[in-house]
Each structure stands twice: as C-alpha cells, then as structure tokens.
Scaffold this motif. Structure first.
Motif, PDB file in Angstrom:
ATOM      1  N   UNK A  76      30.871  14.379  30.686  1.00 19.54           N
ATOM      2  CA  UNK A  76      29.676  13.909  31.229  1.00 19.54           C
ATOM      3  C   UNK A  76      29.694  14.958  32.672  1.00 19.54           C
ATOM      4  N   UNK A  77      31.020  14.428  33.441  1.00 19.50           N
ATOM      5  CA  UNK A  77      31.141  14.919  34.696  1.00 19.50           C
ATOM      6  C   UNK A  77      31.383  16.401  34.750  1.00 19.50           C
ATOM      7  N   UNK A  78      32.130  17.005  33.960  1.00 21.26           N
ATOM      8  CA  UNK A  78      32.383  18.339  33.931  1.00 21.26           C
ATOM      9  C   UNK A  78      31.079  19.051  33.765  1.00 21.26           C
ATOM     10  N   UNK A  79      30.070  18.642  32.776  1.00 21.98           N
ATOM     11  CA  UNK A  79      29.106  19.223  32.469  1.00 21.98           C
ATOM     12  C   UNK A  79      27.951  19.476  33.790  1.00 21.98           C
ATOM     13  N   UNK A  80      27.993  18.330  34.600  1.00 15.41           N
ATOM     14  CA  UNK A  80      27.017  18.157  35.643  1.00 15.41           C
ATOM     15  C   UNK A  80      27.734  19.301  36.822  1.00 15.41           C
ATOM     16  N   UNK A  81      28.960  18.979  36.896  1.00 16.48           N
ATOM     17  CA  UNK A  81      29.688  19.783  37.906  1.00 16.48           C
ATOM     18  C   UNK A  81      29.534  21.229  37.633  1.00 16.48           C
ATOM     19  N   UNK A  82      29.739  21.523  36.539  1.00 15.27           N
ATOM     20  CA  UNK A  82      29.668  23.212  36.005  1.00 15.27           C
ATOM     21  C   UNK A  82      28.178  23.492  36.288  1.00 15.27           C
ATOM     22  N   UNK A  83      27.186  22.760  36.045  1.00 17.40           N
ATOM     23  CA  UNK A  83      25.785  23.097  36.302  1.00 17.40           C
ATOM     24  C   UNK A  83      25.593  23.265  37.888  1.00 17.40           C
ATOM     25  N   UNK A  84      26.449  22.763  38.703  1.00 17.58           N
ATOM     26  CA  UNK A  84      26.267  22.895  40.165  1.00 17.58           C
ATOM     27  C   UNK A  84      27.220  24.279  40.671  1.00 17.58           C
ATOM     28  N   UNK A  85      27.812  24.812  39.703  1.00 21.50           N
ATOM     29  CA  UNK A  85      28.707  25.993  39.995  1.00 21.50           C
ATOM     30  C   UNK A  85      30.107  25.370  40.622  1.00 21.50           C
ATOM     31  N   UNK A  86      30.466  24.392  40.523  1.00 28.30           N
ATOM     32  CA  UNK A  86      31.728  23.790  40.728  1.00 28.30           C
ATOM     33  C   UNK A  86      32.856  24.604  39.978  1.00 28.30           C
ATOM     34  N   UNK A  87      34.125  24.742  40.724  1.00 31.63           N
ATOM     35  CA  UNK A  87      35.173  25.365  40.141  1.00 31.63           C
ATOM     36  C   UNK A  87      35.982  24.279  39.605  1.00 31.63           C
ATOM     37  N   UNK A  88      35.998  24.138  38.229  1.00 32.87           N
ATOM     38  CA  UNK A  88      36.437  22.936  37.469  1.00 32.87           C
ATOM     39  C   UNK A  88      38.032  22.825  37.623  1.00 32.87           C
ATOM     40  N   UNK A  89      38.750  23.877  38.057  1.00 33.30           N
ATOM     41  CA  UNK A  89      39.970  23.797  38.221  1.00 33.30           C
ATOM     42  C   UNK A  89      40.464  23.147  39.597  1.00 33.30           C
ATOM     43  N   UNK A  90      39.435  22.936  40.541  1.00 32.00           N
ATOM     44  CA  UNK A  90      39.522  22.016  41.669  1.00 32.00           C
ATOM     45  C   UNK A  90      39.112  20.724  41.387  1.00 32.00           C
ATOM     46  N   UNK A  91      39.084  20.219  40.344  1.00 33.53           N
ATOM     47  CA  UNK A  91      38.530  18.727  39.793  1.00 33.53           C
ATOM     48  C   UNK A  91      39.506  18.101  39.018  1.00 33.53           C
ATOM     49  N   UNK A  92      39.945  16.689  39.573  1.00 37.17           N
ATOM     50  CA  UNK A  92      40.731  15.731  38.860  1.00 37.17           C
ATOM     51  C   UNK A  92      39.793  15.046  38.011  1.00 37.17           C
ATOM     52  N   UNK A  93      40.098  14.606  36.899  1.00 34.20           N
ATOM     53  CA  UNK A  93      39.362  13.982  36.121  1.00 34.20           C
ATOM     54  C   UNK A  93      40.306  12.363  36.087  1.00 34.20           C
ATOM     55  N   UNK A  94      39.710  11.712  36.884  1.00 38.77           N
ATOM     56  CA  UNK A  94      40.478  10.340  37.253  1.00 38.77           C
ATOM     57  C   UNK A  94      40.577   9.454  36.175  1.00 38.77           C
ATOM     58  N   UNK A  95      41.373   8.800  36.197  1.00 44.61           N
ATOM     59  CA  UNK A  95      41.663   7.666  34.730  1.00 44.61           C
ATOM     60  C   UNK A  95      41.793   8.346  33.645  1.00 44.61           C
ATOM     61  N   UNK A  96      42.004   9.302  33.499  1.00 42.36           N
ATOM     62  CA  UNK A  96      42.481   9.961  32.153  1.00 42.36           C
ATOM     63  C   UNK A  96      43.530   9.345  31.529  1.00 42.36           C
ATOM     64  N   UNK A  97      44.313   9.016  32.182  1.00 44.82           N
ATOM     65  CA  UNK A  97      45.695   8.238  31.780  1.00 44.82           C
ATOM     66  C   UNK A  97      45.531   6.947  31.061  1.00 44.82           C
ATOM     67  N   UNK A  98      44.269   6.419  31.162  1.00 44.86           N
ATOM     68  CA  UNK A  98      43.594   5.262  30.130  1.00 44.86           C
ATOM     69  C   UNK A  98      43.508   5.390  28.697  1.00 44.86           C
ATOM     70  N   UNK A  99      43.488   6.793  28.632  1.00 49.78           N
ATOM     71  CA  UNK A  99      42.953   7.254  27.255  1.00 49.78           C
ATOM     72  C   UNK A  99      44.420   7.823  26.395  1.00 49.78           C
ATOM     73  N   UNK A 100      44.504   7.441  25.091  1.00 50.60           N
ATOM     74  CA  UNK A 100      45.446   8.107  24.509  1.00 50.60           C
ATOM     75  C   UNK A 100      44.768   9.060  23.385  1.00 50.60           C
ATOM     76  N   UNK A 101      43.641   9.513  23.705  1.00 53.02           N
ATOM     77  CA  UNK A 101      42.729  10.330  22.649  1.00 53.02           C
ATOM     78  C   UNK A 101      43.176  11.822  23.124  1.00 53.02           C
ATOM     79  N   UNK A 102      44.409  12.319  22.445  1.00 57.58           N
ATOM     80  CA  UNK A 102      44.769  13.664  22.819  1.00 57.58           C
ATOM     81  C   UNK A 102      43.598  14.876  22.825  1.00 57.58           C
TER      82      UNK A 102
END
Length: 208
Positions: A76-102
């Motif tokens: 969801x965050x990536x979708x919103x940021x992309x709509x605003x023209x964000x360079x997604x390579x400059x985004x850290x998706x925090x707390x990803x390490x809480x998931x084991x869903x590869x």
C-alpha cells in the motif's frame, strides 16, 4: 545474483565522512509514515504519506516507512508513494523483517525498495532463527542488494523498565547484530560480500 521470485545497521564506511545526511524530518533525512491497514491506509495516514512523497520529490530525502507486514501494508505504501512520483529505490519498507512471507518480501524488493530487516532482538514478534533464515533465503535468491539490517533498539524506551526490557527481550540491544546475527548468517552460508552489501553498500546508495 539472479532473482527467482517477484531502523539500518551500518559500518563506518557506509556514508563518506562529512556527508550531509540531515533531512527535512528527523535524523538521516528520513521521512516517516505509518500505514497499518490490509488493503488501504486510513485517509489521514494517506494524506501524510502523500505529503512525505511530495517532500521527497522536492528534496530527494530518502524515506523510511513503518509498515505492518502481516497485512502487507508495504505494498500500500509503495502504491501511494509511486502515485506521488517517489523513487522507490530511496524507500526502506520498515519492519519487513517481521515477515517470513518470501513472496511478499520479493514483491516489495522487485518494485525497487529496500527491505528493512530491522527488528533483530525483538524475538517476541518473530523468533531469532526465523529472522535469520528469512535473510538467508532472500540472500540465496539474490536479494542481498535489497536488504538493510537493524535492531530497532533505543537508548531509552518507556514501554517498561530497563530491568523489564532486559528480562523480556535480552537480545534487544545495539550489539546483537554484530555478536549474534552476523555469525548466524555466516554459518548459514551468507558470504562476506553479501554482508558488506547489506551493511555498507545499500545504506550508502540509500543516502546518496
């Protein structure tokens, strides 16, 4: 490496000496937003994320977004940021390490963002072995270049007393990655080159 599916701990050389990494909203020039919903963020959270995205576009400041991986809100965050023209390579998706869903984690990385494997030591949220194994599996699939490591630790927190914190989460400290996580990664076949990528090269690219 070849990919097979669709907080940051750093060493001193990660950011050149004297680099200006201050930013518009907090240490390191990171803008923070918090989408915690399965399919969409609440309206006021979305508004904040859009403002963060617009600030990024104007300033180039990197973004770290706090997410709830079990509802896959990183997408969801990536979708919103992309709509605003964000360079997604400059985004850290925090707390990803809480998931084991590869599949979920690979999808985030394939969209360009870094995976914040950033809660080492918070074993009550996900046990140590599972956190390590997830990093190992992603590294084997060629995703070392899309992960950053961190503890999400702090010098002070008012959740509980210092004694209570030590009793409940004994590994939640600033030595845990160096003392425990890195040796465990090496034992499971993660190479020194991959470790350097996660600790040095990725943070450097993020802040560059």
């Amino acid at each position: 490496g070849v990919r097979t599916c669709s907080g940051l701990a750093t060493r001193e050389e990660a950011v050149p000496t004297g680099a200006n990494i201050g930013g518009a909203d907090g240490p390191g020039g990171q803008e923070d937003a918090h989408p915690h919903a399965p399919t969409r963020a609440a309206a006021h959270v979305t508004s904040v994320m859009r403002a963060v995205g617009q600030a990024h576009v104007q300033t180039g400041a990197p973004i770290t977004v706090h997410t709830h991986p079990h509802s896959q809100s990183g997408l969801v965050a990536q979708k919103v940021f992309a709509e605003e023209g964000v360079d997604l390579t400059k985004v850290v998706i925090g707390h990803s390490g809480d998931s084991t869903d590869l599949d979920y984690l690979c999808a985030l990385a394939d969209a360009g963002s870094y995976l914040g494997m950033d809660r080492f030591g918070l074993d009550m949220l996900l046990p140590f072995e599972q956190r390590v194994d997830t990093v190992v599996q992603l590294a084997k699939r060629g995703y070392a270049e899309k992960m950053v490591l961190a503890h999400d630790a702090s010098c002070f927190i008012d959740w509980f007393s210092h004694e209570g914190k030590v009793a409940a989460q004994p590994n939640w400290n600033f030595r845990h990655i160096s003392d425990d996580v890195l040796p465990a990664l090496r034992e499971r076949g993660v190479t020194e080159e991959q470790i350097t990528t996660m600790l040095v090269d990725n943070p450097r690219r993020y802040f560059s």
